[in-house]
Design a protein around this motif. Structure first.
Motif, short mmCIF file in Angstrom:
data_model
loop_
_atom_site.label_atom_id
_atom_site.label_comp_id
_atom_site.label_asym_id
_atom_site.label_seq_id
_atom_site.Cartn_x
_atom_site.Cartn_y
_atom_site.Cartn_z
N GLY A 70 -15.66 18.96 -5.03
CA GLY A 70 -15.28 20.08 -5.87
C GLY A 70 -14.24 20.97 -5.23
N PRO A 71 -13.81 22.02 -5.95
CA PRO A 71 -12.74 22.91 -5.47
C PRO A 71 -13.05 23.55 -4.12
N LYS A 72 -14.31 24.00 -3.93
CA LYS A 72 -14.64 24.69 -2.67
C LYS A 72 -14.53 23.74 -1.49
N ARG A 73 -15.10 22.54 -1.64
CA ARG A 73 -15.05 21.59 -0.52
C ARG A 73 -13.64 21.06 -0.29
N ARG A 74 -12.85 20.95 -1.35
CA ARG A 74 -11.44 20.57 -1.16
C ARG A 74 -10.72 21.64 -0.35
N ARG A 75 -10.98 22.90 -0.69
CA ARG A 75 -10.35 24.00 0.04
C ARG A 75 -10.80 24.02 1.49
N ASP A 76 -12.10 23.81 1.73
CA ASP A 76 -12.62 23.78 3.11
C ASP A 76 -11.99 22.63 3.90
N LEU A 77 -11.82 21.50 3.22
CA LEU A 77 -11.24 20.32 3.87
C LEU A 77 -9.79 20.59 4.28
N LEU A 78 -9.01 21.15 3.36
CA LEU A 78 -7.60 21.43 3.64
C LEU A 78 -7.46 22.51 4.72
N THR A 79 -8.32 23.51 4.66
CA THR A 79 -8.28 24.57 5.67
C THR A 79 -8.62 24.03 7.06
N HIS A 80 -9.62 23.15 7.12
CA HIS A 80 -10.07 22.59 8.40
C HIS A 80 -8.96 21.79 9.07
N ILE A 84 0.83 -1.21 0.00
CA ILE A 84 0.00 0.00 0.00
C ILE A 84 0.86 1.25 0.00
N THR A 85 2.04 1.19 0.63
CA THR A 85 2.95 2.34 0.62
C THR A 85 3.42 2.63 -0.80
N LYS A 86 3.85 1.58 -1.51
CA LYS A 86 4.34 1.78 -2.88
C LYS A 86 3.20 2.16 -3.82
N HIS A 87 2.01 1.57 -3.58
CA HIS A 87 0.88 1.90 -4.43
C HIS A 87 0.50 3.37 -4.31
N ARG A 88 0.45 3.88 -3.09
CA ARG A 88 0.06 5.28 -2.90
C ARG A 88 1.06 6.23 -3.54
N ALA A 89 2.35 5.89 -3.42
CA ALA A 89 3.36 6.74 -4.04
C ALA A 89 3.19 6.76 -5.56
N LYS A 90 2.93 5.61 -6.15
CA LYS A 90 2.75 5.53 -7.59
C LYS A 90 1.46 6.23 -8.02
N ARG A 91 0.40 6.02 -7.25
CA ARG A 91 -0.88 6.63 -7.57
C ARG A 91 -0.79 8.15 -7.54
N ASP A 92 -0.19 8.69 -6.48
CA ASP A 92 -0.11 10.14 -6.34
C ASP A 92 0.80 10.75 -7.40
N LYS A 93 1.87 10.03 -7.76
CA LYS A 93 2.75 10.54 -8.81
C LYS A 93 2.03 10.57 -10.15
N ARG A 94 1.24 9.51 -10.41
CA ARG A 94 0.52 9.43 -11.67
C ARG A 94 -0.51 10.56 -11.78
N ARG A 95 -1.15 10.83 -10.69
CA ARG A 95 -2.18 11.88 -10.74
C ARG A 95 -1.56 13.26 -10.92
N GLY A 96 -0.36 13.42 -10.37
CA GLY A 96 0.35 14.67 -10.58
C GLY A 96 -0.30 15.85 -9.90
N SER A 97 -1.25 15.63 -9.03
CA SER A 97 -1.90 16.72 -8.31
C SER A 97 -2.43 16.15 -7.01
N SER A 98 -3.14 16.97 -6.28
CA SER A 98 -3.65 16.53 -4.99
C SER A 98 -4.51 15.29 -5.15
N VAL A 99 -4.34 14.33 -4.23
CA VAL A 99 -5.13 13.11 -4.26
C VAL A 99 -6.61 13.42 -4.12
N LEU A 100 -6.92 14.54 -3.53
CA LEU A 100 -8.33 14.90 -3.32
C LEU A 100 -9.05 15.18 -4.63
N GLU A 101 -8.30 15.57 -5.66
CA GLU A 101 -8.92 15.92 -6.93
C GLU A 101 -9.53 14.72 -7.62
#
Length: 599
Positions: A554-564, A531-548
């Motif tokens: 959406g963008p607003k709730r992602r921002r609220d989540l990160l702010t919280h 799972i450690t290697k999978h997450r690293a590969k997954r996040d690299k492939r996405r090239g952006s926040s895993v939340l996206e």
């Protein structure tokens, strides 16, 4: 040993020279098994074929030897250097002594202009240009120092890509950990002052820094800039705390303090690092070595460590036992690192205190290891009673993916010494239907055992279906493997696992059975690694926040989540209930987020 090889080996031994040199043990296919050095090649190599060898690792090596090659050199120093060069080049399987041979962590100040960054990383990367400080025995030690530097001098630690994209200050500026050079809130000249102060701090020049801070605080107070005066006062207080922590180290200079201990079949080496008069911590190693000559064992360890693992060596190496080849080791280190190195078995005053501290730590580490070593061997013994056959090596596979994305198969290896992390393997799975765990496991097993030798026990994380699939793979490869499928119990509760055997039988061991504990330990490690290697590969492939990638977020709730939660790390640590408490999320979305991030 292979009987067809014995006459050939005896002939090689009979004609072998007694000069110093290196020897290479080769397998039947010509593969390099082991590289060694010797004062007298004939005597040393012949010793492997004595009848009274008891060490299992040496027995396993001898059983695979089909040929021996030698190379004569002029001195022990040349033999030592050549041996280590060959090990570094070929990584022979029976030369691996260190369980964890990752490079040490360094802190570096980049050469980026006009706003350098401070960060940490393993080894002195050739692609990184700047000043390096360390080594630090662990990432924790380095992070702790980085945090102090960040609080004291507010120098940026962000990646250059993040720095270049900023349009407004980030959270680090808000909590007074950075002066926001990314948006020009500090001039290059003022920022360079903070960088220079950081370098002086990392070099141990805390007294002069303290005097400078006093002067700046008094000047700010005279100019009625009280907020700035309070800022410098707080810096001084933090610097005093750091100085108090380092007060016991009275000498300047650099040294590695190395202590070895051996007890009941377990060898431990403790290395502690002093840089600029400051103790940076230490690390325990448990090399695969047995014997009663601690000096020779420490010599072998130091050769392996400083030529294979370490990026640098200080001028002093303080040891708790003398080395039989101390002068040769010093000469080899001098030739390798281009500076004079002294190995000191007899020291006084502060250096004696450092050595005493290392000896205390090595005794503590070996007691802890011995307790776990005995427990692990008891677990292996109980497993052997259950399966009715010897088990010296276990391999276990697991599959990890997120809804079929970035599928990774892991293979972990355990023996009587614990996890053999150097033997771990991971397989990126391609060209299968997304989410097809059977196809993923089939591909991983095929790729692994086309080349590698079978273990004594192959654990398959799954029930009868996965086990039957593994049996088909072995049949296709023409191999006979002893395998057990491990299916989870009701509610996936630990202790309720069922063991499935290839003959169709199945058993459920008691929850407190040590054999079951070993199987759980190996299976859980396979899951963690996958799972450690999978997450690293997954996040690299996405090239952006895993939340996206989470549907409906959406963008607003992602921002609220990160702010919280103060950032993505806080989100990753949050429970499902904590996620549901973010305004506008609700229980359903919280469950979805938690599933994507963790399952």
């Amino acid at each position: 040993m292979n009987t067809s090889a014995r006459p050939h080996i005896e002939k090689i031994l009979a004609n072998m020279t007694q000069l110093p040199g290196i020897y290479k043990m080769l397998g039947k296919e010509g593969e390099l098994l082991y590289v060694g050095k010797a004062k007298n090649l004939k005597n040393r190599v012949s010793s492997y074929f004595l009848k009274n060898i008891e060490h299992p690792k040496t027995q396993a090596l001898v059983a695979r030897i089909y040929d021996i090659e030698t190379l004569v050199v002029r001195s022990e120093t040349e033999a030592l250097l050549l041996e280590q060069n060959l090990i570094k080049l070929h990584h022979p399987p029976y030369n691996i002594m260190l369980r964890d041979d990752k490079s040490y962590v360094y802190i570096f100040v980049s050469a980026d202009q006009p706003y350098p960054r401070i960060a940490s990383g393993r080894g002195k990367g050739k692609h990184q240009v700047g000043k390096f400080f360390g080594p630090y025995p662990s990432a924790y030690n380095a992070r702790d120092t980085l945090l102090v530097v960040q609080k004291l001098f507010n120098v940026r630690q962000c990646e250059n890509s993040f720095f270049a994209q900023r349009k407004r200050p980030c959270l680090q500026y808000q909590i007074k950990r950075c002066t926001a050079p990314c948006v020009g809130l500090i001039s290059p000249e003022e920022y360079q002052e903070d960088v220079n102060s950081s370098i002086r701090f990392l070099n141990g020049d805390t007294r002069e820094l303290n005097q400078e801070l006093i002067g700046k605080m008094e000047k700010a107070a005279e100019q009625l800039e009280f907020e700035k005066a309070v800022f410098y006062r707080d810096r001084m207080a933090l610097l005093r705390d750091v100085q108090a922590q380092q007060a016991i180290y009275k000498l300047r200079g650099e040294a590695d303090i190395i202590a070895i201990a051996y007890q009941a079949g377990v060898t431990c080496v403790q290395i502690m690092h002093v840089r600029n008069g400051k103790m940076l911590g230490g690390k325990s190693y448990f090399p695969d070595m047995l014997g009663d000559d601690l000096g020779q064992m420490l010599s072998d360890f130091m050769a392996n460590f400083y030529f294979q693992v370490a990026d640098e060596v200080p001028a002093e190496l303080i040891v708790n036992v003398d080395l039989p080849n101390r002068k040769d080791m010093e000469a080899a280190l001098r030739q390798q690192f281009g500076k004079k190195i002294q190995i000191k078995p007899h020291v006084r005053e502060t250096r004696a205190e450092w050595l005493e501290l290392a000896e205390m730590n090595v005794q503590h580490a070996i007691r802890g290891k011995l307790a776990s070593y005995l427990e692990l061997n008891e677990r292996f013994y109980q497993l052997e009673q259950v399966v009715g056959r010897p088990v010296d090596r276990i391999e276990c596979f697991d599959i990890s993916h997120t809804m079929g994305e970035a599928t990774i198969a892991s293979c972990v290896v355990f023996d009587h010494g614990g996890a053999r992390k150097r033997d771990y393997r991971q397989f990126a799975i391609h060209d299968i239907t997304a989410g097809d765990d059977y196809a993923a496991m089939r591909q991983a097993l095929t790729r692994r055992y086309k080349k590698a030798m079978l273990p004594d026990l192959l654990l398959i994380d799954g029930g009868k279906g996965q086990l039957h699939m593994a049996m088909e793979v072995m049949q296709t490869l023409g191999l006979e493997a002893f395998m057990i499928g491990v299916s989870k119990g009701e509610g996936r509760k630990p202790g309720l696992e069922t063991l499935h055997f290839t003959d169709g039988t199945k058993i459920q061991l008691p929850e407190d059975h040590k054999a079951l504990h070993l199987i759980q330990q190996v299976r859980d490690e396979a899951h963690r690694f996958a799972i450690t290697k999978h997450r690293a590969k997954r996040d690299k492939r996405r090239g952006s926040s895993v939340l996206e990638a989470i549907p409906g977020l959406g963008p607003k709730r992602r921002r609220d989540l990160l702010t919280h939660f103060g950032g993505i790390q806080g989100v990753l640590k949050a429970s499902e209930k904590e996620l549901s408490q973010v305004t506008g999320l609700g229980e359903v979305m919280a469950r979805t987020i938690y599933s994507v991030l963790h399952e």
